[in-house]
Design an enzyme around this catalytic site. Sequence first.
Site, short mmCIF file in Angstrom:
data_model
loop_
_atom_site.label_atom_id
_atom_site.label_comp_id
_atom_site.label_asym_id
_atom_site.label_seq_id
_atom_site.Cartn_x
_atom_site.Cartn_y
_atom_site.Cartn_z
N HIS A 36 27.09 17.70 29.44
CA HIS A 36 27.05 16.23 29.36
C HIS A 36 27.07 15.62 30.76
O HIS A 36 26.38 14.66 31.05
CB HIS A 36 28.23 15.71 28.54
N LEU B 232 14.27 -3.98 34.64
CA LEU B 232 14.31 -3.04 33.52
C LEU B 232 15.59 -3.29 32.73
O LEU B 232 16.65 -3.53 33.31
CB LEU B 232 14.33 -1.60 34.06
N ASP C 107 18.93 15.08 23.94
CA ASP C 107 19.57 16.17 23.20
C ASP C 107 19.50 17.48 24.00
O ASP C 107 18.58 17.68 24.80
CB ASP C 107 18.87 16.33 21.83
C1 IPE Z 1 21.62 12.88 18.30
O1 IPE Z 1 21.90 14.15 18.81
C2 IPE Z 1 22.54 11.89 18.91
C3 IPE Z 1 22.43 11.72 20.35
C4 IPE Z 1 21.52 12.22 21.13
C5 IPE Z 1 23.45 10.89 20.93
P1 IPE Z 1 22.73 15.21 17.96
O2 IPE Z 1 22.67 16.49 18.71
O3 IPE Z 1 24.07 14.67 17.64
O4 IPE Z 1 21.87 15.28 16.62
P2 IPE Z 1 21.90 16.32 15.42
O5 IPE Z 1 23.27 16.26 14.82
O6 IPE Z 1 21.62 17.67 15.98
O7 IPE Z 1 20.84 15.86 14.50
C1 IPE Z 2 23.18 15.51 23.34
O1 IPE Z 2 23.43 16.86 23.59
C2 IPE Z 2 24.32 14.62 23.77
C3 IPE Z 2 25.06 14.00 22.66
C4 IPE Z 2 24.80 14.11 21.39
C5 IPE Z 2 26.19 13.18 23.03
P1 IPE Z 2 24.19 17.75 22.52
O2 IPE Z 2 25.65 17.69 22.83
O3 IPE Z 2 23.84 17.37 21.15
O4 IPE Z 2 23.64 19.18 22.88
P2 IPE Z 2 23.29 20.34 21.84
O5 IPE Z 2 22.38 19.77 20.83
O6 IPE Z 2 24.59 20.77 21.23
O7 IPE Z 2 22.66 21.40 22.68
MG MG Z 3 22.42 18.01 19.86
#
Ligand code: IPE
Ligand code: IPE
Ligand code: MG
Length: 248
Positions: free
Chosen positions: A39, A133, A22
């Site tokens: 990303h 792995l 995240d």
């Molecule tokens: C959770 O991250 C899903 C992934 C890491 C793929 P999000 O950023 O989507 O989660 P929420 O919505 O903040 O809980």
């Molecule tokens: C996690 O990073 C990747 C996915 C959920 C695909 P985020 O895109 O959720 O990044 P934040 O939480 O907005 O910073």
């Molecule tokens: Mg996120």
Amino acid sequence: MTDLKSQIIPDKVPQHIAIIMDGNGRWAKQKGMPRVLGHRSGVKSVREVTEAAGEIGVKYLTLYAFSTENWSRPPAEVTALMGLLVETIRGEIRELNKNGVRLMAIGDLEALPAESYRTLLEGMEQTKNNTRLTLVLALNYSAKWEILRAARILAEQAAAGALRPQDIDETVFESALSTRGIPDPELLIRTSGETRISNFLLWQIAYAELYFTPVFWPDFGKKELFEAILSYQRRERRFGMISEQLAR
Ligand code: IPE
Ligand code: IPE
Ligand code: MG
């Protein structure tokens, strides 16, 4: 780094580590860049963490790459993420094979865009004989979806007379989950400072050690993984017992 690595006790390396990757968006925003570049940078972390996990003997690494809830994001971001998935799998196959990494996936995969689904199947096929792995990508994944699906599979077997309800125990239930055959993660990591599970592996993390770090995913690398493992190794896993009962 070598110092951190040398502190890791080989016998106590988790067999299975799960990561909620995240913070890509906030990482990019902080730098005044579009979210998609976050990303893209996150892919580097995936590569580095996968390599580091293999290096220290982790057998399974499950990465939360796209949740079922993530379909609610702006369509352009969803499209970019799906494109990045295809590009990354195609670009990494050779490296995965070189490092003995088998690619697997969990989630409602058939509902992914056709090209993503096809590339994923190809990636799994081309790495299926690797044994060092197993890298499990959670894609279009939701733990509640997975548990409901398991309940449905078992209910159908029971309705068909192939399974008696009283025979449904943990082993039988686990055989209907998409993680069948994979040991539960001992360690769950979430980056970016959020301290929630976001519908990830609810059944499988019943006894996992949780590790939350403020580091955004694109900044999470080998060093951060080793720090998480060291934190895990310092903990006492009691499984309901008391300290004195545990073999030292
Ligand atoms: C959770 O991250 C899903 C992934 C890491 C793929 P999000 O950023 O989507 O989660 P929420 O919505 O903040 O809980
Ligand atoms: C996690 O990073 C990747 C996915 C959920 C695909 P985020 O895109 O959720 O990044 P934040 O939480 O907005 O910073
Ligand atoms: Mg996120």
